[in-house]
Design an enzyme around this catalytic site. Structure first.
Site, PDB file in Angstrom:
ATOM      1  N   ARG A 128       0.860  -1.180   0.000  1.00  0.00           N
ATOM      2  CA  ARG A 128       0.000   0.000   0.000  1.00  0.00           C
ATOM      3  C   ARG A 128       0.900   1.235   0.000  1.00  0.00           C
ATOM      4  O   ARG A 128       2.028   1.178   0.482  1.00  0.00           O
ATOM      5  CB  ARG A 128      -0.901   0.003   1.226  1.00  0.00           C
TER       6      ARG A 128
ATOM      7  N   LYS B  62      -2.647  -0.115   6.895  1.00  0.00           N
ATOM      8  CA  LYS B  62      -4.079   0.141   6.995  1.00  0.00           C
ATOM      9  C   LYS B  62      -4.748  -0.731   8.052  1.00  0.00           C
ATOM     10  O   LYS B  62      -5.629  -0.276   8.779  1.00  0.00           O
ATOM     11  CB  LYS B  62      -4.715  -0.096   5.614  1.00  0.00           C
TER      12      LYS B  62
ATOM     13  N   HIS C 283      -2.546   2.226  -6.105  1.00  0.00           N
ATOM     14  CA  HIS C 283      -3.100   0.975  -5.587  1.00  0.00           C
ATOM     15  C   HIS C 283      -3.289  -0.059  -6.700  1.00  0.00           C
ATOM     16  O   HIS C 283      -3.332  -1.267  -6.426  1.00  0.00           O
ATOM     17  CB  HIS C 283      -4.432   1.233  -4.888  1.00  0.00           C
TER      18      HIS C 283
ATOM     19  N   ARG D 126      -0.533  -2.518  -6.688  1.00  0.00           N
ATOM     20  CA  ARG D 126      -0.731  -3.593  -5.705  1.00  0.00           C
ATOM     21  C   ARG D 126      -1.653  -4.663  -6.274  1.00  0.00           C
ATOM     22  O   ARG D 126      -1.401  -5.863  -6.128  1.00  0.00           O
ATOM     23  CB  ARG D 126      -1.312  -2.991  -4.423  1.00  0.00           C
TER      24      ARG D 126
ATOM     25  N   HIS E 260      -3.423  -9.325   4.333  1.00  0.00           N
ATOM     26  CA  HIS E 260      -4.858  -9.437   4.555  1.00  0.00           C
ATOM     27  C   HIS E 260      -5.123 -10.219   5.844  1.00  0.00           C
ATOM     28  O   HIS E 260      -4.379 -11.137   6.178  1.00  0.00           O
ATOM     29  CB  HIS E 260      -5.529 -10.147   3.383  1.00  0.00           C
TER      30      HIS E 260
ATOM     31  N   TYR F 295      -9.103 -11.697  -5.540  1.00  0.00           N
ATOM     32  CA  TYR F 295      -8.174 -11.923  -6.639  1.00  0.00           C
ATOM     33  C   TYR F 295      -8.375 -13.296  -7.254  1.00  0.00           C
ATOM     34  O   TYR F 295      -8.149 -13.491  -8.445  1.00  0.00           O
ATOM     35  CB  TYR F 295      -6.734 -11.769  -6.142  1.00  0.00           C
TER      36      TYR F 295
END
Length: 634
Positions: free
Chosen positions: A364, A392, A466, A469, A492, A501
């Site tokens: 990120r 984040k 982003h 990423r 994650h 994804y």
């Protein structure tokens, strides 16, 4: 530009000035005559400095050199109002033979070490440090933040008084402060913008509403990140402004009514316009505004605040439903073109290298710019790893990196500007950041600007950092990375985040589609009334059936294979789970072999992230254990 050591003037200022003119070869009758008149009128030059600005500025071209001489020899502090009206770009000729010379030499050397261009160095030097040294009468080491603040205030006062802009001065003050921080003279870096007080941000709201919202935001500061609270303030402001327009007499939040206030606000969001682009706000923005308002009302109710409404006003169905879009990755040709521009034709070399590192590691943008200088860790027998700071989701992680990424980080280390450790925004300590430019941290705006420039050069549409990423994650999915590894690499905390994804390019769906298409074509060419079953070798590709990317069931007398899109068969192992099913000792080898395969299938499902499928196999294993025990007991 090297500056010579200054020679101090004698006690007789007039004689010292005349001696200076002789030594520099600049003397003439106009200069000497003007000096004589000046000292006759102002035996104490300090008396000249207290005259009105108009009087000080009226000095002619023959008198200004004596004033400059006195300023550079720390005899005269003429006031910032005078200094800001005088152009001092030519002062570099006189400064080398003055007490200010060594200090300016040191300042200019430090500015060069921070990577400032020659033009910026000389512009900054003549605009800020020269004036600070003259007016304070102190050496460079003794300058303080109060001196810089006083200079900024003088710039603002000049703009108010004359209407002349002072942004170029403020930019030079920022540059000068970075140099002074690098030299260890001040302990603060210049702030870019900074938070606006809640009272100012919510100034357009009615007082009772504003006071409650400010109290709420101050309370949220105790548990939320500053950026999160700032976002709350922005979203609540929209509702507060709406209330001020539709019901200016509203006395408190407790008087809110769903039909009168909430429902009209929800309807107004459909036509709300983003002031930045004059386009309707997105569904995501609408959702965030409603959620912020819902959280505000829910929190103050749970906290039993007296301003809380007596009943619930916003419900889950009031939140706009968000579309489930796929990640916006860059197609292969776009990815290659962008990387080529960033590598071969960078605009901002450090920002271009940052974007390349983001693409190579899937970071990120906040994580990228928070990387520290010692972010690479060598683990014996396990290669090199990159430590990703808190981001984040408030989690740290380590990701493996290869030699190409190591070379890129070495290049970044070589081109970054060196300097003192800077305050870390999350850890509340000083740190050496990897991305530093001109004595400060590389900003998100600089990275985004470089991406815009590179995209335009490559003939591409607007891109966001982003998306790099997303491109990293998509490439890993296409290469067959497992769900657990993808979660670890991307940071994650839930499988659902990474499964987005997996929906992009499901190789199993592709394989099943191609098999079904081949079968459909075969049926079209050869009409038949029977059911066609593909040979097992065509399904498994010659590999062990237990390793195929399909839903697998181990039966007592064989096995079943189904595509993930079909889901598990409702009849798989139905007999083993039936309460009427019984076994006997002669069936123990069959049950044991079935159990071994069921364990293998459970592990395979877990590795693929198919949690429900793994649980189905675990239930079968538990049932087989019961059956085996019953058979052994006779």
């Amino acid at each position: 530009m090297p500056l010579a050591i200054a020679s101090a003037p004698s006690d007789d200022l007039h004689a010292a000035y005349l001696d200076y003119l002789r030594r520099t070869g600049r003397g003439n009758t106009a200069y000497t005559g003007a000096a004589r008149v000046f000292f006759q009128r102002w035996p104490d030059p300090g008396q000249w400095a207290v005259q009105p600005l108009e009087t000080r500025l009226s000095a002619g071209s023959s008198t200004r050199p004596i004033i400059t001489f006195l300023m550079l020899h720390r005899v005269l502090q003429p006031g910032y109002d005078y200094l800001l009206e005088r152009k001092l770009s030519s002062i570099w000729r006189e400064v080398k033979d003055s007490p200010l010379g060594p200090d300016l030499d040191r300042f200019m050397t430090a500015a060069a070490e921070l990577g400032f261009t020659e033009r910026v160095r000389f512009a900054t030097g003549s605009q800020v440090p020269v004036r600070l040294l003259i007016q304070t009468g102190r050496s460079l080491d003794l300058l303080t933040m109060a001196d810089l603040d006083e200079f900024r205030a003088a710039c603002q006062e000049r703009e108010t008084r004359t209407g002349k802009g002072h942004r170029h001065y403020l930019a030079s003050v920022s540059n000068a402060q970075r140099v002074l921080f690098y030299l260890g003279i001040v302990d603060e870096l210049p702030r870019s913008g900074g938070p606006v007080p809640f009272a100012d941000r919510l100034a357009d709201l009615r007082p009772p509403i504003r006071e409650t919202m400010i109290a709420y935001l101050e309370r949220k500061r105790a548990t939320c990140q500053p950026k999160t609270v700032s976002a709350f303030a922005t979203r609540l402001k929209h509702f507060g402004v709406f209330l001020a327009e539709v019901d200016p007499g509203l006395g408190s939040i407790a008087e809110l009514d769903r039909r009168k206030h909430i429902e009209p606000y929800l309807r107004s969001l459909v036509d709300a316009v983003n002031p930045k682009n004059d386009q309707p706000i997105t569904v995501a923005d609408r959702s965030r505004r409603v959620l912020a308002l819902m959280g505000f009302l829910t929190d103050i109710t749970e906290w039993d605040w007296p301003d809380a409404p007596p009943r619930k006003l916003i419900f889950r169905d009031d939140v706009p439903k968000l579309p489930h879009t796929l990640p916006r990755y860059l197609p292969l040709d776009v990815d290659r073109r962008l990387t080529a521009v960033l590598t071969e034709h960078p605009g901002n070399e450090l920002a271009a290298a940052a974007l390349r590192l983001q693409r190579s590691c899937g970071l990120r943008i906040g994580e990228l710019l928070d990387l520290e200088l010692d972010c690479v860790h060598e683990v014996p027998d396990h290669g090199s790893w990159l430590k990703i700071p808190l981001g984040k989701l408030e989690t740290e992680r380590m990701i493996p990196i290869d030699d190409d990424i190591l070379d890129l980080i070495d290049h970044i280390t070589a081109i970054r500007s060196h300097g003192r450790p800077m305050p870390h925004p999350r850890y509340r300590r000083r740190a050496q950041f990897l991305f530093t430019h001109h004595g400060r941290r590389l900003s998100q705006s600089a990275v985004r600007h470089e991406l815009d420039r590179a995209a335009q050069s490559a003939g591409l549409d607007h891109l966001t950092p982003h998306q790099l990423r997303h491109t990293y994650a998509t490439a890993l999915v296409n290469a067959g990375v497992s769900l657990q590894a993808l979660m670890a690499l991307l940071g994650h905390v839930s499988a659902e985040m990474s499964l987005r994804y997996g929906r992009l390019f499901d190789t199993t769906v592709r394989a099943e589609y191609e098999r079904a298409l081949d079968l459909a074509k075969q049926q079209a060419r050869t009409p038949t009334t029977g059911t066609i079953s593909l040979p097992l070798a065509d399904i498994t590709g010659g590999a062990d059936w237990k390793n195929t990317p399909l839903l697998k069931s181990r039966l007592a007398g064989g096995f079943c294979l189904r595509a993930p899109a079909q889901g598990a068969c409702a009849y798989a192992n139905i007999c083993e789970h039936c309460p009427s099913f019984h076994t006997e000792p002669s069936s123990l080898p069959i049950l044991a072999a079935q159990r071994v395969d069921a364990e293998a299938l459970a592990r395979d499902a877990e590795q693929r992230g198919w949690i429900a499928e793994a649980q189905r196999h675990q239930r079968l294993i538990a049932r087989l254990d019961i059956l085996i025990n019953e058979a052994q007991a006779g």
